[in-house]
Design a protein around this motif. Structure first.
Motif, PDB file in Angstrom:
ATOM      1  N   GLU A  39       9.408 -26.446  30.005  1.00 58.03           N
ATOM      2  CA  GLU A  39       8.297 -25.716  29.380  1.00 58.03           C
ATOM      3  C   GLU A  39       7.640 -24.769  30.376  1.00 58.03           C
ATOM      4  N   THR A  40       7.529 -25.174  31.611  1.00 58.86           N
ATOM      5  CA  THR A  40       6.977 -24.298  32.645  1.00 58.86           C
ATOM      6  C   THR A  40       7.857 -23.057  32.810  1.00 58.86           C
ATOM      7  N   ARG A  43       7.372 -20.709  29.827  1.00 55.47           N
ATOM      8  CA  ARG A  43       6.105 -19.957  29.952  1.00 55.47           C
ATOM      9  C   ARG A  43       6.255 -18.820  30.963  1.00 55.47           C
ATOM     10  N   ARG A  46       8.044 -15.991  29.295  1.00 55.57           N
ATOM     11  CA  ARG A  46       7.145 -15.306  28.353  1.00 55.57           C
ATOM     12  C   ARG A  46       6.181 -14.385  29.116  1.00 55.57           C
TER      13      ARG A  46
END
Length: 75
Positions: A39-40, A43, A46
């Motif tokens: 998830e890091t 992100r 993104r």
């Protein structure tokens, strides 16, 4: 078109759609990798998309055969 310099070479990365397919290869928990790292990383990609003003989009795939870029965990 995304352009960058690698050493003395100019590199273009564009598939006509502005999409880069990314595969996140799971690491070994014994070497410090955790599923939360994925998830890091997502992100961070993104944020990179936003910084580039939408010129490139990063989409994540489970199949490494369909990828332009693979992210791996190394300690």
């Amino acid at each position: 078109t995304y352009m960058d310099r690698i050493g003395d070479k100019v590199v273009r990365w564009h598939d006509g759609k502005g999409v880069v397919w990314v595969h996140l290869r799971p690491g070994n928990p014994d070497e410090g990798w955790s599923p939360t790292h994925d998830e890091t990383i997502r992100r961070a990609f993104r944020a990179w998309e936003e910084a580039l003003g939408g010129q490139i989009r990063y989409d994540f795939v489970d199949d490494p055969a369909r990828t332009d870029m693979e992210v791996t965990w190394h300690r």
